[in-house]
Design a protein around this motif. Structure first.
Motif, PDB file in Angstrom:
ATOM      1  N   SER A 106       0.839  -1.279  -0.208  1.00  0.00           N
ATOM      2  CA  SER A 106       0.191  -0.019  -0.164  1.00  0.00           C
ATOM      3  C   SER A 106       0.951   1.161   0.043  1.00  0.00           C
ATOM      4  N   GLN A 107       1.877   1.212   0.970  1.00  0.00           N
ATOM      5  CA  GLN A 107       2.674   2.467   1.038  1.00  0.00           C
ATOM      6  C   GLN A 107       3.744   2.617  -0.524  1.00  0.00           C
ATOM      7  N   ALA A 108       4.126   1.326  -1.093  1.00  0.00           N
ATOM      8  CA  ALA A 108       4.557   1.660  -2.355  1.00  0.00           C
ATOM      9  C   ALA A 108       3.859   2.021  -3.465  1.00  0.00           C
ATOM     10  N   PHE A 109       2.290   1.870  -3.440  1.00  0.00           N
ATOM     11  CA  PHE A 109       1.622   2.601  -4.465  1.00  0.00           C
ATOM     12  C   PHE A 109       1.380   4.018  -4.024  1.00  0.00           C
ATOM     13  N   VAL A 110       1.256   4.257  -2.770  1.00  0.00           N
ATOM     14  CA  VAL A 110       1.348   5.726  -2.659  1.00  0.00           C
ATOM     15  C   VAL A 110       2.562   6.350  -2.829  1.00  0.00           C
ATOM     16  N   ARG A 111       3.597   6.021  -2.558  1.00  0.00           N
ATOM     17  CA  ARG A 111       4.967   6.617  -2.880  1.00  0.00           C
ATOM     18  C   ARG A 111       5.190   6.696  -4.335  1.00  0.00           C
ATOM     19  N   LEU A 112       4.823   5.847  -5.048  1.00  0.00           N
ATOM     20  CA  LEU A 112       4.974   5.641  -6.443  1.00  0.00           C
ATOM     21  C   LEU A 112       4.293   6.687  -7.336  1.00  0.00           C
ATOM     22  N   PHE A 113       2.946   6.353  -7.083  1.00  0.00           N
ATOM     23  CA  PHE A 113       1.782   6.953  -8.046  1.00  0.00           C
ATOM     24  C   PHE A 113       0.620   7.685  -7.122  1.00  0.00           C
ATOM     25  N   TRP A 141       1.752  -1.734 -11.601  1.00  0.00           N
ATOM     26  CA  TRP A 141       2.351  -2.692 -10.686  1.00  0.00           C
ATOM     27  C   TRP A 141       3.385  -3.208 -10.270  1.00  0.00           C
ATOM     28  N   ARG A 142       3.953  -3.647 -11.374  1.00  0.00           N
ATOM     29  CA  ARG A 142       5.527  -4.248 -11.450  1.00  0.00           C
ATOM     30  C   ARG A 142       6.531  -3.598 -10.644  1.00  0.00           C
ATOM     31  N   LYS A 143       6.151  -2.123 -10.858  1.00  0.00           N
ATOM     32  CA  LYS A 143       7.436  -1.437 -10.172  1.00  0.00           C
ATOM     33  C   LYS A 143       6.966  -1.164  -8.776  1.00  0.00           C
ATOM     34  N   ALA A 144       5.621  -1.217  -8.500  1.00  0.00           N
ATOM     35  CA  ALA A 144       5.152  -1.405  -6.935  1.00  0.00           C
ATOM     36  C   ALA A 144       5.812  -2.479  -6.198  1.00  0.00           C
ATOM     37  N   ILE A 210       6.686 -11.064  -2.031  1.00  0.00           N
ATOM     38  CA  ILE A 210       5.448 -10.468  -2.528  1.00  0.00           C
ATOM     39  C   ILE A 210       5.255 -10.771  -4.030  1.00  0.00           C
ATOM     40  N   LYS A 211       4.322 -11.272  -4.265  1.00  0.00           N
ATOM     41  CA  LYS A 211       4.029 -11.571  -5.753  1.00  0.00           C
ATOM     42  C   LYS A 211       2.585 -10.962  -6.154  1.00  0.00           C
ATOM     43  N   ILE A 212       2.635  -9.918  -6.940  1.00  0.00           N
ATOM     44  CA  ILE A 212       1.052  -9.467  -7.697  1.00  0.00           C
ATOM     45  C   ILE A 212       0.578 -10.857  -8.570  1.00  0.00           C
TER      46      ILE A 212
END
Length: 396
Positions: A106-113, A141-144, A210-212
């Motif tokens: 969740s934090q990765a998606f906030v920081r990136l996008f 999502w791959r970047k996150a 973690i694997k999306i």
């Protein structure tokens, strides 16, 4: 009120507690303790399982008045009795991995996008976060995912603190809480700070990986599904076995599978087209062969047959031509569908007939006067269908 031991130590799996209340409902017995390490379903995270006084705890829930109910198929003891509790380690660890991974992702998606998480699902089969974004690209999502796994591999400590008032002023919470008073803050290194009541890993390394596994649209948002830790490893092993099996069958490396399967699909479409054309050309022969099997039920000429090698469109055409040739009605069973066609001069109504037939045989369908069908038909019951058809047609 039950003291929640997991608030202070998510790794605590055994404890002793006193029974303060018991009861039962239509399905199970419940036990309320003065303290517990069992986590109840809450905040998107599933409940713990385990044993209490040697009795299996099948589910843990929070009652309307905030008490924690430990549900079991039999009583665990009497009020005042001290019980030894054991939390299922495998399930607890899986829940900790999912929840800590969710905070990181969740934090990765906030920081990136700048995409915020609006809901969380930490289920049995997969975990998911709902992002307030209509579309999340594969590249995003791959970047996150990459950023999240870097945090995992860097082995940051996961620390739990209870803070309130001015203590919260300088804490960069990912999401501002809706309530006041002391808050349980879970911080993943310096990467994420969140108010949370769930269980978590002691460090990001315990998450494993973690694997999306996919995204889907939901309520104008995007649901991002992911696997974590042991569950992700099992999924990898499953896909590895599938890939290895296909590579052996296709006599090529895994890297060449996509190209080779793509060629097979193209060739298959071509051959199916050629086969379909040949079947059309041979249809008159099939019609004549079936006409030769015609029988008479009452005043109607009837053909019944099971078809294996035509598609449903050609089978419908076959049924119509056969019915016309015998000036009667045809019943052709193919791939679980019973197709009924009748000649223009035949007095039987196909659509009405299948309703009668379906009611007696437990099938559903419909159609018009000349062509109808029933779904859910089983070839092994064809003789029974035939008996019912003979009786109904003879009465028409």
């Amino acid at each position: 009120m039950t003291e929640r031991l997991y608030y202070h130590d998510s790794a605590l799996l055994e404890f002793d507690a006193r029974i303060v209340a018991t009861g039962n409902n239509d399905k199970s017995y419940y036990t309320v303790l003065d303290c517990t390490a069992f986590y109840p379903t809450s905040g998107g995270q599933l409940y713990d399982t385990g044993e209490l006084g040697g009795i299996e705890i099948e589910e843990v829930i929070e009652s309307d008045d905030g008490e924690i109910w430990h549900l079991s198929c039999e009583p665990t003891g009497e009020v005042g009795q001290i019980l030894h509790g054991v939390v299922n380690h495998q399930r607890r660890m899986a829940n900790c991995q999912k929840h800590t991974a969710q905070h990181i992702l969740s934090q990765a998606f906030v920081r990136l996008f700048g995409f915020e998480t609006v809901s969380v699902h930490l289920g049995e089969e997969y975990a998911a976060i709902e992002l307030n974004e209509l579309s999340v690209t594969n590249k995003q999502w791959r970047k996150a995912e990459d950023v999240s796994n870097n945090i995992v591999f860097e082995n940051h400590r996961v620390v739990v603190k209870f803070l309130e008032g001015e203590e919260l002023t300088d804490i960069p919470l990912r999401k501002k809480p809706n309530r006041e008073g002391p808050l349980r803050i879970v911080n993943v290194g310096d990467f994420d700070y969140s108010a949370c009541g769930g269980t978590h890993c002691r460090s990001t390394a315990e998450v494993g990986i973690i694997k999306i596994i996919g995204t889907e649209k939901m309520r104008g948002h995007t649901l991002v599904k992911f696997l974590v830790g042991v569950q992700a490893l099992k999924d990898y092993n499953r896909h590895f076995e599938i890939t290895a099996c296909l590579s052996r069958e296709m006599t090529c490396s895994a890297d060449d599978l996509v190209e080779k399967v793509g060629k097979l699909i193209v060739d298959n479409k071509k051959f199916r087209g050629q086969v379909g054309q040949l079947q059309k050309e041979l249809l008159p022969i099939r019609v004549q062969a079936l006409v030769n099997t015609a029988r008479q039920f009452g005043k109607h000429n009837v053909i019944l047959a099971v078809i294996h090698d035509l598609d449903s469109k050609l089978t419908s055409s076959l049924a119509i031509q056969v019915a016309t040739q015998i000036n009667g009605v045809s019943f052709l069973l193919i791939d679980g569908r019973l197709i009924v066609a009748k000649a223009p001069e035949c007095g039987l109504h196909a659509g009405k007939f299948v309703k009668q037939l379906g009611a007696e045989c437990g099938l559903k369908g419909g159609g018009n006067e000349h062509l109808a069908q029933l779904g859910g038909a089983d070839e092994s019951f064809f003789e029974q269908y035939e008996t019912v058809i003979e009786r109904l047609v003879a009465n028409e």
